[in-house]
Design a protein around this motif. Structure first.
Motif, mmCIF file in Angstrom:
data_model
loop_
_atom_site.group_PDB
_atom_site.id
_atom_site.type_symbol
_atom_site.label_atom_id
_atom_site.label_comp_id
_atom_site.label_asym_id
_atom_site.label_seq_id
_atom_site.Cartn_x
_atom_site.Cartn_y
_atom_site.Cartn_z
ATOM 1 N N UNK A 169 34.726 0.625 73.230
ATOM 2 C CA UNK A 169 34.738 -0.310 74.341
ATOM 3 C C UNK A 169 33.353 -0.297 74.960
ATOM 4 N N UNK A 170 32.558 -1.300 74.659
ATOM 5 C CA UNK A 170 31.161 -1.351 75.090
ATOM 6 C C UNK A 170 31.002 -1.675 76.574
ATOM 7 N N UNK A 171 32.085 -2.049 77.250
ATOM 8 C CA UNK A 171 32.007 -2.362 78.668
ATOM 9 C C UNK A 171 32.212 -1.129 79.533
ATOM 10 N N UNK A 172 32.394 0.025 78.920
ATOM 11 C CA UNK A 172 32.682 1.262 79.651
ATOM 12 C C UNK A 172 31.647 2.327 79.314
ATOM 13 N N UNK A 173 31.360 3.153 80.316
ATOM 14 C CA UNK A 173 30.457 4.284 80.128
ATOM 15 C C UNK A 173 31.294 5.549 80.258
ATOM 16 N N UNK A 174 31.338 6.334 79.207
ATOM 17 C CA UNK A 174 32.103 7.579 79.227
ATOM 18 C C UNK A 174 31.246 8.684 79.832
ATOM 19 N N UNK A 175 31.657 9.257 80.955
ATOM 20 C CA UNK A 175 30.825 10.266 81.617
ATOM 21 C C UNK A 175 30.580 11.505 80.774
ATOM 22 N N UNK A 205 30.088 11.440 77.520
ATOM 23 C CA UNK A 205 29.366 11.040 76.316
ATOM 24 C C UNK A 205 27.880 10.933 76.645
ATOM 25 N N UNK A 206 27.105 11.918 76.194
ATOM 26 C CA UNK A 206 25.672 11.949 76.519
ATOM 27 C C UNK A 206 24.958 10.667 76.117
ATOM 28 N N UNK A 207 25.322 10.093 74.974
ATOM 29 C CA UNK A 207 24.659 8.865 74.521
ATOM 30 C C UNK A 207 24.868 7.742 75.530
ATOM 31 N N UNK A 208 26.081 7.593 76.028
ATOM 32 C CA UNK A 208 26.382 6.534 76.991
ATOM 33 C C UNK A 208 25.638 6.754 78.300
ATOM 34 N N UNK A 209 25.629 7.985 78.782
ATOM 35 C CA UNK A 209 24.928 8.308 80.031
ATOM 36 C C UNK A 209 23.430 8.108 79.838
ATOM 37 N N UNK A 210 22.891 8.555 78.708
ATOM 38 C CA UNK A 210 21.460 8.377 78.427
ATOM 39 C C UNK A 210 21.079 6.900 78.382
ATOM 40 N N UNK A 211 21.950 6.073 77.842
ATOM 41 C CA UNK A 211 21.683 4.635 77.797
ATOM 42 C C UNK A 211 21.586 4.069 79.213
ATOM 43 N N UNK A 212 22.495 4.466 80.084
ATOM 44 C CA UNK A 212 22.455 4.023 81.482
ATOM 45 C C UNK A 212 21.165 4.489 82.153
ATOM 46 N N UNK A 213 20.767 5.717 81.888
ATOM 47 C CA UNK A 213 19.533 6.268 82.451
ATOM 48 C C UNK A 213 18.319 5.461 81.979
ATOM 49 N N UNK A 214 18.234 5.209 80.666
ATOM 50 C CA UNK A 214 17.096 4.452 80.117
ATOM 51 C C UNK A 214 17.056 3.027 80.660
ATOM 52 N N UNK A 215 18.205 2.408 80.766
ATOM 53 C CA UNK A 215 18.256 1.011 81.180
ATOM 54 C C UNK A 215 17.945 0.831 82.663
ATOM 55 N N UNK A 254 33.791 3.581 85.455
ATOM 56 C CA UNK A 254 32.991 3.533 84.231
ATOM 57 C C UNK A 254 32.695 2.119 83.729
ATOM 58 N N UNK A 255 32.837 1.113 84.581
ATOM 59 C CA UNK A 255 32.504 -0.250 84.185
ATOM 60 C C UNK A 255 30.982 -0.401 84.103
ATOM 61 N N UNK A 256 30.487 -0.733 82.928
ATOM 62 C CA UNK A 256 29.043 -0.769 82.688
ATOM 63 C C UNK A 256 28.299 -1.726 83.626
#
Length: 56
Positions: A7-13, A15-25, A42-44
């Protein structure tokens, strides 16, 4: 959801990859990113909007 079950609309807390993506963006720190997830869920789109408010 995508065909692969993700589910690409959610950020799993947890999941390091998901959190890192939020940080980079958005430019927030890891602590800020995790805090945002806890505060807003967790809504992106919501997380990106709120993260940008922190770094105006």
């Amino acid at each position: 959801m995508d065909g692969d079950g993700c589910d690409r609309d959610r950020v799993a807390p947890g999941d390091d990859y998901e959190v890192d993506h939020l940080i980079r963006k958005t430019g927030v720190s890891r602590a800020e990113a995790i805090g945002l997830i806890h505060q807003f869920g967790n809504d992106r789109k919501t997380l990106e909007k709120e993260a940008k408010k922190l770094h105006r």
